[in-house]
Design an enzyme around this catalytic site. Structure first.
Site, PDB file in Angstrom:
ATOM      1  NE  ARG A 102     -13.233   0.331   3.520  1.00 21.47           N
ATOM      2  CZ  ARG A 102     -13.863  -0.040   2.410  1.00 21.47           C
ATOM      3  NH1 ARG A 102     -14.244  -1.265   2.241  1.00 21.47           N
ATOM      4  NH2 ARG A 102     -14.142   0.835   1.491  1.00 21.47           N
ATOM      5  CB  CYS A 103      -8.886   1.279  11.517  1.00 20.06           C
ATOM      6  SG  CYS A 103      -7.203   1.327  10.913  1.00 20.06           S
ATOM      7  CD  GLU A 107      -9.214   4.126   6.705  1.00 16.19           C
ATOM      8  OE1 GLU A 107      -8.462   3.278   7.176  1.00 16.19           O
ATOM      9  OE2 GLU A 107      -8.958   5.337   6.725  1.00 16.19           O
ATOM     10  CD  GLN A 161      -2.920  -1.049   2.397  1.00 15.15           C
ATOM     11  OE1 GLN A 161      -3.179  -2.094   2.975  1.00 15.15           O
ATOM     12  NE2 GLN A 161      -3.446   0.115   2.779  1.00 15.15           N
TER      13      GLN A 161
HETATM   14  N1  MCN Z   1     -13.553   9.599  -3.607  1.00 10.71           N
HETATM   15  C1  MCN Z   1     -14.383  10.462  -4.314  1.00 10.71           C
HETATM   16  N2  MCN Z   1     -14.820  11.612  -3.714  1.00 10.71           N
HETATM   17  C2  MCN Z   1     -14.500  11.911  -2.433  1.00 10.71           C
HETATM   18  C3  MCN Z   1     -13.697  11.020  -1.694  1.00 10.71           C
HETATM   19  C4  MCN Z   1     -13.221   9.870  -2.311  1.00 10.71           C
HETATM   20  O1  MCN Z   1     -14.713  10.173  -5.467  1.00 10.71           O
HETATM   21  N3  MCN Z   1     -14.907  13.019  -1.856  1.00 10.71           N
HETATM   22  C5  MCN Z   1     -12.979   8.417  -4.242  1.00 10.71           C
HETATM   23  C6  MCN Z   1     -11.455   8.544  -4.292  1.00 10.71           C
HETATM   24  O2  MCN Z   1     -10.962   9.383  -5.258  1.00 10.71           O
HETATM   25  C7  MCN Z   1     -11.014   7.110  -4.366  1.00 10.71           C
HETATM   26  C8  MCN Z   1     -12.026   6.429  -3.431  1.00 10.71           C
HETATM   27  O3  MCN Z   1     -13.191   7.281  -3.434  1.00 10.71           O
HETATM   28  O4  MCN Z   1     -11.105   6.622  -5.668  1.00 10.71           O
HETATM   29  C9  MCN Z   1     -11.499   6.299  -1.987  1.00 10.71           C
HETATM   30  O5  MCN Z   1     -10.868   7.484  -1.652  1.00 10.71           O
HETATM   31  P1  MCN Z   1     -10.280   7.904  -0.221  1.00 10.71           P
HETATM   32  O6  MCN Z   1     -11.373   8.051   0.734  1.00 10.71           O
HETATM   33  O7  MCN Z   1      -9.362   9.027  -0.449  1.00 10.71           O
HETATM   34  O8  MCN Z   1      -9.453   6.627   0.284  1.00 10.71           O
HETATM   35  P2  MCN Z   1      -8.094   6.060  -0.316  1.00 10.71           P
HETATM   36  O9  MCN Z   1      -8.145   6.101  -1.771  1.00 10.71           O
HETATM   37  O10 MCN Z   1      -6.949   6.630   0.402  1.00 10.71           O
HETATM   38  O11 MCN Z   1      -8.261   4.539   0.072  1.00 10.71           O
HETATM   39  C10 MCN Z   1      -7.903   4.063   1.346  1.00 10.71           C
HETATM   40  C11 MCN Z   1      -9.079   3.496   2.076  1.00 10.71           C
HETATM   41  C12 MCN Z   1      -8.579   2.627   3.151  1.00 10.71           C
HETATM   42  S1  MCN Z   1      -7.524   3.317   4.262  1.00 10.71           S
HETATM   43  C13 MCN Z   1      -8.896   1.308   3.206  1.00 10.71           C
HETATM   44  S2  MCN Z   1      -8.351   0.444   4.545  1.00 10.71           S
HETATM   45  C14 MCN Z   1      -9.676   0.701   2.174  1.00 10.71           C
HETATM   46  C15 MCN Z   1     -10.540   1.649   1.454  1.00 10.71           C
HETATM   47  O12 MCN Z   1      -9.913   2.762   1.151  1.00 10.71           O
HETATM   48  N4  MCN Z   1      -9.173  -0.334   1.480  1.00 10.71           N
HETATM   49  C16 MCN Z   1      -9.806  -0.727   0.320  1.00 10.71           C
HETATM   50  N5  MCN Z   1     -11.327   1.132   0.487  1.00 10.71           N
HETATM   51  C17 MCN Z   1     -10.936   0.006  -0.179  1.00 10.71           C
HETATM   52  N6  MCN Z   1     -11.577  -0.392  -1.298  1.00 10.71           N
HETATM   53  C18 MCN Z   1     -11.110  -1.462  -1.974  1.00 10.71           C
HETATM   54  N7  MCN Z   1     -11.760  -1.858  -3.088  1.00 10.71           N
HETATM   55  N8  MCN Z   1     -10.011  -2.157  -1.576  1.00 10.71           N
HETATM   56  C19 MCN Z   1      -9.355  -1.820  -0.455  1.00 10.71           C
HETATM   57  O13 MCN Z   1      -8.277  -2.495  -0.080  1.00 10.71           O
HETATM   58 CU1  CUN Z   2      -6.568   1.675   8.838  1.00  7.27          CU
HETATM   59  S1  CUN Z   2      -6.758   0.356   7.266  1.00  7.27           S
HETATM   60 MO1  CUN Z   2      -6.529   1.614   5.663  1.00  7.27          MO
HETATM   61  O1  CUN Z   2      -5.722   2.792   6.622  1.00  7.27           O
HETATM   62  O2  CUN Z   2      -5.257   1.024   4.810  1.00  7.27           O
END
Ligand code: MCN
Ligand code: CUN
Length: 788
Positions: free
Chosen positions: A372-373, A742, A225
């Site tokens: 997811r925390c 998350e 990651q």
């Molecule tokens: N997004 C959006 N509009 C927003 C916020 C987010 O369209 N206002 C979209 C983002 O651009 C991205 C997705 O939603 O494509 C998730 O965005 P974000 O909340 O920024 O999270 P991350 O991309 O940093 O993903 C990490 C988060 C975590 S920490 C875990 S744990 C988790 C999760 O995402 N693991 C996943 N969702 C998951 N989903 C899948 N399919 N697989 C994982 O391993």
């Molecule tokens: Cu806390 S699980 Mo996600 O932050 O990769």
């Protein structure tokens, strides 16, 4: 020429995921798809004991197995100074155990062979002589004076099993508020256990390590990651020059936090490749993934709220015992050993708060925080939402009403919490009122009263959680010393097509789509014309990776700002070509035109072409930009969830009849992707509430080491999720977006537990620990004489 109007070139459009074209054809490229000539295969000898001394390791029979090339032990690694590696929490973790094992499934030896089968046969033939030692699985017992010291390796610095004591908040003011409430208000107290669970991504962890002696270059395909951070750690641990290490994180089949740490198997594969001169693949199986890689939660919480008699909350006091297992390998910002747990005042206007966390070692697998925390926000949010319901029930108040009266008001933002977070924006009442309207809350309460009168059990559970995601700023947040910024590089080719590279790493979240949409919206292009790459440290700009829902808040901001730099340069080119001053130009999606003369303009495609063919003499040719973004603050997404359950008195089965989730993640880039994230996240919130628990017996044996015993919800168990949203943009994010990945897992479990307790509150049930299995619920029903 007027700009061509593309569909989906604005934010908020439900644009289909670009990456799915390969995934639905089965053409994703995962680590296990990597095949290299002459590749060898590794497999790991693991400890059957939770605590034992290693008297001897005999590899002679294993080396006789056809195909086995080498057996690497802890002693071999010790000779290369690789037997121990630093964790992300500044502990040292054994790569291969040298003289003692500290948990069942711990890595003891690494067998390398010409096939995966031969490696497994080799593992079976390695003879390890163990001398079992007394086992500690209960963190409370780990603190008892008679408990065996589990980590003699660090007894100088840490003479007991206690890893740290950490506290924050104003203890005196909080205690004074409690003393006041004891005499003039109410104080409620509750013990809550958030069980140990496992992220269990469908793709287990693994790597292919390819060290070339001739060039000194190490290439590692890794289920990672955070590829850049991992590269730096490889360089620091193995002493290899960082520019000769290339980490490639290809398609990743789910991470959920499980793929943030560095695991012994990775280091062993690298060591084996260096030793044998051949590429080495190591892929763990399901039981190895569940039993040895980063777990989540395992927090024993004692929480107290001081309120006035009308239920206005005043102070929160929380004591927590955190079970970190044998090594403290939790991934979190260095300054905050308990992550962002001190967001636990939630959506409510507490005047005073005090939190402390004591972390201990036990004979269980290391890890912590993942799944997811958002760095322990699940635990924080669970505790405050359970406590608010408990307070409501104790006072005979409606839980929705109690929340509405205590919410931080929309006009109070930016809001400084009692534990020193600055919430950027929020409208908690708006979200809760929408959820209540969507389920017709009053009618549900009416129905519940009627059912109760007939002896039927129905419950309504609310969770109005506040999340905290998007770390940095780098001056307060770092992982293993590396500041938590993120990055994006945008290259516009002469024909106006774009290649962007980002410092974060998708594991299924759809970054190739949503990050393309950000650039498309900034430059007025179609996302079809923007390809997004990540995960290859040789090409992508340095970033801290994807976890804690930080990609959108941090790398998303970098992406918007890099695109804006491109647009600024395009503007200079437009002014030159149109022979006007920059101040005479106006931007509409995809085009600069002259103020007052809209027909006179240049599209972004024309400007890109000019950047390479007719560039103004005072500018560098080309059209590209990089941005490294250090956020000024985190973002604070929130939501209001309402869960309705019916409980079967005969079996203790909990049936989730409805689940309404209103989420607010600020500006939405792609509603379809957000919806997918919410559905997945809710299901992963349902999981610990009802099914999942990584339990151990008194001897430290894992009781749920496979998917037959470790119950992840399937489509059969998953209710129909109903979703809605409010939009409260983040004031400090370039496009107003907050993270969402998350939130649903943070917000959901307590909605379910609150609903079950709400169904039973009238007979005096105050709390039931997760998971709410039929057996556990049935025992409560029996005790209360409710079984039918
Ligand atoms: N997004 C959006 N509009 C927003 C916020 C987010 O369209 N206002 C979209 C983002 O651009 C991205 C997705 O939603 O494509 C998730 O965005 P974000 O909340 O920024 O999270 P991350 O991309 O940093 O993903 C990490 C988060 C975590 S920490 C875990 S744990 C988790 C999760 O995402 N693991 C996943 N969702 C998951 N989903 C899948 N399919 N697989 C994982 O391993
Ligand atoms: Cu806390 S699980 Mo996600 O932050 O990769």
């Amino acid at each position: 020429m007027a700009s061509e109007v593309h569909a989906h070139h604005r934010l908020g459009e439900p644009y289909k995921r670009k990456e799915d074209a390969r995934f639905i054809r089965g053409q994703g490229q995962y680590v296990d798809d990597v095949q290299l000539p002459g590749m060898l295969y590794g497999d790991i000898v693991r400890s059957p004991y939770a605590h034992a001394l290693i008297k001897s390791i005999d590899s002679s029979e294993a080396l006789k197995v056809s195909g086995v090339v080498a057996v690497i032990t802890g002693k071999d690694l010790e000779a290369a100074n690789l037997a121990w590696m630093p964790t992300l929490s500044a502990d040292m973790e054994a790569v291969l155990a040298v003289d003692r094992v500290l948990y069942q499934m711990q890595e003891v030896a690494f067998v390398v062979a010409t096939s995966r089968y031969a490696a497994a046969d080799g593992v079976a033939a390695v003879d390890v002589d163990y001398e079992p030692l007394p086992v500690v699985v209960d963190p409370k017992k780990a603190l008892a004076p008679e408990a065996p010291l589990l980590r003699p390796d660090k007894k100088e610095k840490q003479p007991t099993n206690q890893i740290y004591h950490w506290e924050t908040g104003d203890e005196d003011a909080t205690n004074a508020a409690f003393a006041e409430a004891e005499s003039n208000g109410v104080v409620i107290r509750q013990d809550l256990y958030v069980p140990r669970i496992h992220p269990a991504p469908i793709e287990t962890c693994g790597c292919v390590a390819d060290y070339r002696k001739a060039t000194g270059k190490l290439t590692v395909w890794l289920t990672s990651q955070a590829p850049h951070a991992h590269r730096t750690l490889f360089a620091l641990v193995a002493g290899l020059p960082e520019h000769r290490i290339r980490v490639i994180s290809p398609d990743v089949g789910g991470g959920f936090g499980n793929k943030v740490p560095i695991y012994p198997g990775y280091v062993c594969a690298v060591a084996a490749s260096v030793t044998t001169g051949k590429p080495v693949k190591w892929i763990e199986d399901r039981s190895e993934n569940i039993g040895s890689t980063g777990f989540a939660r395992d927090y024993h919480i004692h929480a107290e709220i001081a309120a006035d008699k009308d239920g206005m909350v005043n102070a929160l006091r929380v004591h927590t015992l955190a079970d970190h297992g044998a090594f403290d390998a939790a991934a979190q910002p260095t300054k905050f050993p308990a992550g962002l747990f001190h967001i636990c005042t939630g959506s409510y206007d507490f005047k005073h708060a005090f939190v402390d966390v004591d972390a201990v070692h036990t004979n269980k697998a290391p890890g912590g925080i993942a799944y997811r925390c958002s760095f322990r926000v699940t635990e924080a949010s669970y505790l405050i939402e359970r406590m608010m319901d408990t307070l409501a029930h104790d006072l005979g108040k409606d839980p929705a009403q109690l929340r509405l009266q205590n919410f931080i008001k929309p006009e109070a933002f930016p809001y400084r919490s009692a534990l020193n977070w600055t919430f950027d924006s929020g409208n908690y009442e708006g979200a809760l009122r929408l959820a209540m309207k969507n389920v017709d809350y009053e009618a549900l309460r009416q129905e519940q009263a009627e059912k109760r009168a007939r002896g039927e059990l129905m419950g309504i559970g609310i969770s109005t959680f506040t999340e905290i995601v998007g770390a940095g700023p780098g001056k307060h947040f770092d992982i293993a010393g590396i500041q938590m910024f993120d990055s994006c590089e945008v290259r516009v080719h002469p024909t106006g097509k774009v290649l962007a590279r980002i410092g974060v790493q998708t594991q299924g979240q759809g970054h190739e789509t949503t990050f393309a949409q950000i650039i498309a919206a900034e430059l007025g292009l179609s996302p079809d014309d923007v390809d997004v790459e990540h995960g290859d440290t040789d090409t992508a700009p340095y970033g801290l990776g994807t976890y804690a829902s930080r990609s959108t808040p941090v790398a998303g901001a970098a992406t918007a700002l890099a695109a804006r730099k491109v647009r600024e340069k395009a503007k200079k080119i437009a002014a030159y070509l149109l022979e006007v001053g920059e101040e005479d130009l106006e931007w509409e999606l995809g085009r600069f035109f002259v103020k007052g003369a809209p027909a006179k303009g240049k599209t972004i495609q024309e400007l890109a072409f000019a950047a390479y063919t007719n560039c103004p003499p005072f500018l560098e040719p080309g059209l590209e930009a990089v941005n490294y973004y250090d956020p000024p603050n985190l973002t604070y997404p929130f939501g209001a969830y309402i869960c309705v359950v019916d409980i079967d008195c005969g079996t203790g089965m909990v049936h989730i009849r409805r689940f309404m989730a209103v989420d607010d993640c600020g500006t939405v880039i792609n509603p379809m992707v957000v919806e997918g994230q919410v559905h997945g996240g809710l299901t992963q919130g349902l999981a610990p509430a009802m099914y999942e628990e990584l339990a151990y017996d008194a001897d430290g044996n894992i009781l749920a080491g496979n998917f037959q015993d470790y119950l992840i919800p399937t489509a059969m168990e998953t209710p129909l999720w109903e979703t809605d949203r409010t939009i409260t943009p983040s004031p400090h994010h370039p496009i107003g977006a907050k993270g969402v990945g998350e939130s649903p897992t943070v917000g959901a479990p307590q909605a379910i537990v609150n609903a079950v307790v709400d169904a039973l509150a009238h007979v005096g049930v105050r709390h039931i620990d997760m998971p709410l299995t039929p057996w556990k619920v049935w025992k409560v029903l029996e005790e209360k004489g409710l079984t039918s």
